[in-house]
Design an enzyme around this catalytic site. Sequence first.
Site, PDB file in Angstrom:
ATOM      1  N   THR A 178       0.840  -1.194   0.000  1.00 53.66           N
ATOM      2  CA  THR A 178       0.000   0.000   0.000  1.00 53.66           C
ATOM      3  C   THR A 178       0.876   1.244   0.000  1.00 53.66           C
ATOM      4  O   THR A 178       1.977   1.233   0.543  1.00 53.66           O
ATOM      5  CB  THR A 178      -0.882  -0.045   1.265  1.00 53.66           C
ATOM      6  OG1 THR A 178      -1.816  -1.108   1.104  1.00 53.66           O
ATOM      7  CG2 THR A 178      -1.616   1.244   1.522  1.00 53.66           C
ATOM      8  N   ARG A 206     -14.156  -7.416  -0.018  1.00 60.30           N
ATOM      9  CA  ARG A 206     -13.432  -7.145   1.227  1.00 60.30           C
ATOM     10  C   ARG A 206     -12.836  -5.723   1.173  1.00 60.30           C
ATOM     11  O   ARG A 206     -12.263  -5.308   0.188  1.00 60.30           O
ATOM     12  CB  ARG A 206     -12.320  -8.176   1.409  1.00 60.30           C
ATOM     13  CG  ARG A 206     -11.419  -7.972   2.634  1.00 60.30           C
ATOM     14  CD  ARG A 206     -10.145  -7.243   2.279  1.00 60.30           C
ATOM     15  NE  ARG A 206      -9.198  -7.205   3.419  1.00 60.30           N
ATOM     16  CZ  ARG A 206      -8.116  -6.425   3.444  1.00 60.30           C
ATOM     17  NH1 ARG A 206      -7.841  -5.627   2.425  1.00 60.30           N
ATOM     18  NH2 ARG A 206      -7.307  -6.430   4.483  1.00 60.30           N
ATOM     19  N   VAL A 207     -12.977  -4.979   2.264  1.00 64.87           N
ATOM     20  CA  VAL A 207     -12.342  -3.668   2.386  1.00 64.87           C
ATOM     21  C   VAL A 207     -11.406  -3.725   3.589  1.00 64.87           C
ATOM     22  O   VAL A 207     -11.789  -4.225   4.656  1.00 64.87           O
ATOM     23  CB  VAL A 207     -13.393  -2.555   2.578  1.00 64.87           C
ATOM     24  CG1 VAL A 207     -12.716  -1.209   2.795  1.00 64.87           C
ATOM     25  CG2 VAL A 207     -14.314  -2.485   1.366  1.00 64.87           C
ATOM     26  N   GLY A 208     -10.188  -3.222   3.406  1.00 63.80           N
ATOM     27  CA  GLY A 208      -9.214  -3.211   4.506  1.00 63.80           C
ATOM     28  C   GLY A 208      -9.200  -1.869   5.218  1.00 63.80           C
ATOM     29  O   GLY A 208     -10.128  -1.063   5.113  1.00 63.80           O
ATOM     30  N   ASP A 209      -8.114  -1.625   5.919  1.00 62.50           N
ATOM     31  CA  ASP A 209      -7.993  -0.408   6.731  1.00 62.50           C
ATOM     32  C   ASP A 209      -7.730   0.851   5.915  1.00 62.50           C
ATOM     33  O   ASP A 209      -8.077   1.966   6.332  1.00 62.50           O
ATOM     34  CB  ASP A 209      -6.810  -0.562   7.695  1.00 62.50           C
ATOM     35  CG  ASP A 209      -5.491  -0.702   6.928  1.00 62.50           C
ATOM     36  OD1 ASP A 209      -5.381  -1.664   6.132  1.00 62.50           O
ATOM     37  OD2 ASP A 209      -4.612   0.165   7.080  1.00 62.50           O
ATOM     38  N   THR A 229       0.242   1.210   6.517  1.00 56.03           N
ATOM     39  CA  THR A 229       0.214   0.057   5.626  1.00 56.03           C
ATOM     40  C   THR A 229       0.355  -1.182   6.499  1.00 56.03           C
ATOM     41  O   THR A 229       0.791  -1.089   7.646  1.00 56.03           O
ATOM     42  CB  THR A 229       1.346   0.123   4.581  1.00 56.03           C
ATOM     43  OG1 THR A 229       1.290  -1.051   3.748  1.00 56.03           O
ATOM     44  CG2 THR A 229       2.722   0.190   5.219  1.00 56.03           C
ATOM     45  N   GLY A 230      -0.048  -2.311   5.963  1.00 60.25           N
ATOM     46  CA  GLY A 230       0.087  -3.532   6.758  1.00 60.25           C
ATOM     47  C   GLY A 230      -1.153  -4.391   6.681  1.00 60.25           C
ATOM     48  O   GLY A 230      -2.011  -4.195   5.813  1.00 60.25           O
ATOM     49  N   GLY A 232      -4.555  -5.329   7.171  1.00 57.37           N
ATOM     50  CA  GLY A 232      -5.642  -4.391   7.407  1.00 57.37           C
ATOM     51  C   GLY A 232      -6.565  -4.726   8.558  1.00 57.37           C
ATOM     52  O   GLY A 232      -7.012  -3.830   9.292  1.00 57.37           O
TER      53      GLY A 232
HETATM   54  N1  ASP Z   1      -3.496  -2.409   4.540  1.00 50.01           N
HETATM   55  C1  ASP Z   1      -3.829  -2.984   3.261  1.00 50.01           C
HETATM   56  C2  ASP Z   1      -5.072  -3.790   3.413  1.00 50.01           C
HETATM   57  O1  ASP Z   1      -5.192  -4.547   4.360  1.00 50.01           O
HETATM   58  C3  ASP Z   1      -2.742  -3.819   2.701  1.00 50.01           C
HETATM   59  C4  ASP Z   1      -1.380  -3.195   2.629  1.00 50.01           C
HETATM   60  O2  ASP Z   1      -1.062  -2.305   3.411  1.00 50.01           O
HETATM   61  O3  ASP Z   1      -0.606  -3.578   1.757  1.00 50.01           O
HETATM   62  O4  ASP Z   1      -5.914  -3.715   2.548  1.00 50.01           O
END
Ligand code: ASP
Length: 329
Positions: A178, A206-209, A229-230, A232
């Site tokens: 991200t 699906r939706v992440g953070d 990032t990380g 989610g």
């Molecule tokens: N945080 C993002 C998610 O979970 C993934 C990422 O940071 O690469 O959608």
Amino acid sequence: MPRSPILVLHGGAWDIPADLLDAHEQGVFDALQEGWRIIERGGTALDAVEAAVTTMENDPAFDAGRGSFLTRDGRVQLDALIMDGATLRAGGVACVERIRNPIQAARLVLDKSPHVYFVGPGAEAFAQAQGMTLIDNSELILDRERQRLAEAQAREQAGAPDQTFSGGSTSNQDSHDTVGAVALDSDGRLAAATSTGGTLNKDPGRVGDSSLIGCGCYADNASAAVSLTGWGEPIMKLVLGKWATDRVLAGRSPEQVAPEAMAYLLRRAGGHGGIILLAPDGRYGLAHNTPRMAWGLHTADGPRTGTLVREQDENETDTDQGAPAPPWN
Ligand code: ASP
């Protein structure tokens, strides 16, 4: 009172392989140039973070825009959020499949809509009504990602431990590519932006953070601007972006709060990731609890990019206080 402007970027936090480091640092560098061009001519932090993130969305090195990870059924679904710390205006889109630059669609939501967040076809229809061209999803897909998805699904079928973090577990070796930006302009306005293709092999919808306000992105001139990032799901459960900015508001410095946020993420929710955090006085913090994080920083003194590297302790215990000192010290 005029401030010394600053632009801080991340280009993902994970075990970035040695052969991909140059592409990440170059991508972050290019984004710094685009964002800084706006800041240095007196433009807004909001325009700068949008420009920087757009540049990284256009760069296939990252999990944002073209070249993003694929969903379980082989499509790209993108999420992005942008927020103006001076006004608290925010715009987000999620699960968009036909928009080349979701951060620009998010900016249109911020500028043109009384709402804050649009998803799926509704987000695409809104963007199109505002003049954006919709594209075919296949234009966002790279063969590299088709192959990566096939490998992840083969591992899954073989019953290997989940390396895709689409399910309930993750490894800090997994890719978190991200992109994000935080900026302070010469009028003292903060802004933040985050954009992602989400996680490899995620279920459609699906939706992440990243695009959720206060989770992967937040900005408030009264506290701080943040992008994460990380993995989610743990970040969302802790509303970690707002957690971090609240601690700055309570008087702690971004340099302290950034590693504290990563330690909290691991300790409380078993999560991994990276964070950039910027206060209205220009102090900033970067931290990650993954092996590496690509970062970039631009001040009036010029651009700097690099990769933060962290030695993992064997048991992945809560040792993030030991994250490396920022390389610019
Ligand atoms: N945080 C993002 C998610 O979970 C993934 C990422 O940071 O690469 O959608």
